[in-house]
Design an enzyme around this catalytic site. Structure first.
Site, PDB file in Angstrom:
ATOM      1  N   GLY A 217      44.674  19.538 -28.584  1.00  0.00           N
ATOM      2  CA  GLY A 217      43.400  20.188 -28.836  1.00  0.00           C
ATOM      3  C   GLY A 217      43.219  21.403 -27.944  1.00  0.00           C
ATOM      4  O   GLY A 217      44.175  22.095 -27.590  1.00  0.00           O
ATOM      5  N   SER A 218      41.988  21.649 -27.566  1.00  0.00           N
ATOM      6  CA  SER A 218      41.673  22.880 -26.833  1.00  0.00           C
ATOM      7  C   SER A 218      42.268  22.951 -25.437  1.00  0.00           C
ATOM      8  O   SER A 218      42.278  24.019 -24.830  1.00  0.00           O
ATOM      9  CB  SER A 218      40.155  23.063 -26.752  1.00  0.00           C
ATOM     10  OG  SER A 218      39.624  23.365 -28.024  1.00  0.00           O
ATOM     11  N   SER A 219      42.770  21.833 -24.904  1.00  0.00           N
ATOM     12  CA  SER A 219      43.421  21.916 -23.590  1.00  0.00           C
ATOM     13  C   SER A 219      44.667  22.801 -23.660  1.00  0.00           C
ATOM     14  O   SER A 219      45.088  23.367 -22.651  1.00  0.00           O
ATOM     15  CB  SER A 219      43.787  20.521 -23.073  1.00  0.00           C
ATOM     16  OG  SER A 219      44.771  19.902 -23.893  1.00  0.00           O
ATOM     17  N   LYS A 221      44.802  25.638 -24.920  1.00  0.00           N
ATOM     18  CA  LYS A 221      44.389  27.033 -24.731  1.00  0.00           C
ATOM     19  C   LYS A 221      44.788  27.547 -23.343  1.00  0.00           C
ATOM     20  O   LYS A 221      44.890  28.761 -23.148  1.00  0.00           O
ATOM     21  CB  LYS A 221      42.882  27.167 -24.952  1.00  0.00           C
ATOM     22  CG  LYS A 221      42.471  26.937 -26.410  1.00  0.00           C
ATOM     23  CD  LYS A 221      40.966  26.850 -26.594  1.00  0.00           C
ATOM     24  CE  LYS A 221      40.595  26.561 -28.044  1.00  0.00           C
ATOM     25  NZ  LYS A 221      39.149  26.338 -28.235  1.00  0.00           N
TER      26      LYS A 221
END
Length: 481
Positions: A217-219, A221
């Protein structure tokens, strides 16, 4: 010589040759195969009747060999069992061994080449041979904090010393009691094994380093932001687009800006700085940034963090991966930690560790030292660099942006008063009509005490609500003892 005697001599000669040949075959040629045969009781008794060295954490033996009043001679016991089981594994007369019991079997049994002279000394002195003691890098307080914070939920916590690569915590939940599998009561062992195999929560899987890997997920990024900084074309203050929605290239699919489906832009006129995009976890910003960087740059940076590498800590770690031959729509989704991106919690802890260590990724290691029965050190942890995905200057920019996430973004639940804490949350979609996985990846430091960690809770929902508070507990256990 008369004819009957010649016949007798011939028969005796043939029998002698057959005896010599069969003896040579079974004792020399077939020795290895016969020793390894599962029904060779003598081999089993030799293996399981040998004293094994203890596995130690902070001076406490979490796995020991105790004398047993049966044909095996020794019984392996674990205390506490379940909290450390994904690390120790089990040592079973029925099902073999796993975890460190397997990967360090020669060391624990005393048969490793490094222990040759110690074995000779035992023989000459008449002492009973004993396996070596294995001291782990784990921090008992961090391990317990992670275990208690997960509280039986499916997930994992991995914490590292970013400067040495020492593994400070490795928890996989739910777990199991290795004592049940180490028992010499075969019926009870078989019953316990069947129950574990049939458990849909897969307690035998070490989620920290293997099993079915997770979308980050957004980790993820964090990796995309690091790749952007490394091009030299971006800084933390660079303006990047962040519209509320974005139609993926050559696709009818539309990406919303936030995991909850929000369509608000990341900033005025659909733009924000890279730092603000990370702080707000803007999907469209990082999807567009990933496409702009291109697959080659993103993959190169990820591999420098350890993606795609087969690691031994000394247990084998399943490599984290990105998708192959991505088109722009797939690359955009990959850049927000979805599509075919799959990671271990250990890998994401290594990502955070690089930023806390001036851009250098250290080889993760679980063993602090190996000692003989008289406590002579056979080997000790030697820090090893694995790669440098970002420069020290860019690592400093990443820390600044990650601190912003914790101070005024999605990671506030991980904040600790008086401690520099930086991180990134993640809410990873993984199945239709399934609650997302909850992630937190980050670091904490106070003076000379540092920790980098990754937390994932399966179907935990928002990382800001579920994973971040767990990370806070673990960081406090190390930084504020």
């Amino acid at each position: 010589m008369n004819r009957p005697l010649r016949h007798v001599w011939l028969v005796v000669s043939v029998l002698f040759v057959l005896l010599f040949t069969s003896t040579t075959y079974f004792q020399v040629i077939a020795q290895g195969r016969l020793n390894a045969h599962g029904q060779n009781d003598r081999t089993l008794y030799n293996e399981y009747g040998r004293h094994r060295g203890p596995i130690v954490v902070d001076g406490h033996a979490i796995a020991v060999s105790q004398s047993s009043d049966d044909t095996y001679g020794y019984l392996r016991t674990y205390d506490p069992g379940a909290m450390y089981a994904p690390v120790t594994g089990y040592y079973s007369v029925v099902y073999g061994f796993t975890g460190l019991e397997r990967s360090l079997n020669d060391t624990l049994s005393g048969e490793a080449d490094a222990l040759f002279y110690h074995r000779i000394s035992d023989i000459l002195s008449g002492r009973q041979g004993r396996g070596a003691t294995v001291e782990l890098t784990l921090d008992a307080a961090a391990q317990e904090a992670a275990w208690d914070a997960l509280d039986g939920r499916r997930g994992s916590v991995v914490a590292l010393d970013p400067e040495t690569g020492a593994v400070l915590a490795m928890v996989s939940s739910p777990s199991y009691d290795p004592n049940q599998l180490a028992s010499h009561d075969s019926a009870a062992v078989n019953e316990a094994w069947t129950a574990l195999q049939e458990d849909p929560d897969r307690p035998l899987t070490n989620r920290a380093i293997g099993g079915d890997l997770y979308p980050p997920g957004s980790s993820f990024k964090l990796v995309v932001a690091a790749a952007a900084l490394e091009t030299g074309e971006y800084t933390a203050e660079s303006e990047i687009p962040g519209p509320g929605t974005w139609q993926l290239p050559n696709s009818s699919a539309v990406m919303n800006n936030h995991a909850a489906g929000g369509t608000e832009p990341c900033g005025p006129e659909d733009t924000s700085t890279l730092a603000d995009a990370l702080r707000q976890s803007c999907n469209t910003s990082f999807a567009m940034l990933g496409v702009d960087l291109g697959q080659e740059q993103l993959r190169e940076t990820a591999e420098e963090f350890g993606f795609g590498q087969s690691l031994e800590i000394p247990m084998s770690v399943t490599p984290s991966t990105l998708g192959e031959d991505l088109d722009d729509a797939q690359l955009a989704t990959t850049s927000i930690g979805q599509y075919e991106t799959r990671v271990t919690p250990l890998q994401m802890a290594m990502v955070a560790g690089a930023f806390a260590n001036d851009g250098v990724v250290m080889q993760p290691q679980l063993v602090q030292a190996v000692r003989t029965s008289d406590l002579t050190a056979v080997s000790e942890l030697t820090p090893q660099e694995l790669g440098q995905p970002v420069t020290a200057a860019n690592a400093a920019q990443m820390r600044q942006m990650m601190v912003g996430v914790v101070e005024d973004g999605t990671g506030t639940a991980a904040a600790i008063d008086g401690v520099e804490v930086g991180g990134k949350t993640g809410t990873a979609q993984w199945g239709e009509d399934r609650t997302p996985h909850s992630w937190y990846v980050g670091y904490g430091q106070l003076e000379d005490r540092k920790i980098a960690l990754a937390v994932v809770v399966e179907e935990g929902g928002y990382g800001s609500r579920t994973a971040a508070p767990i990370a806070q507990d673990v960081m406090e256990a190390v930084i504020l003892p």
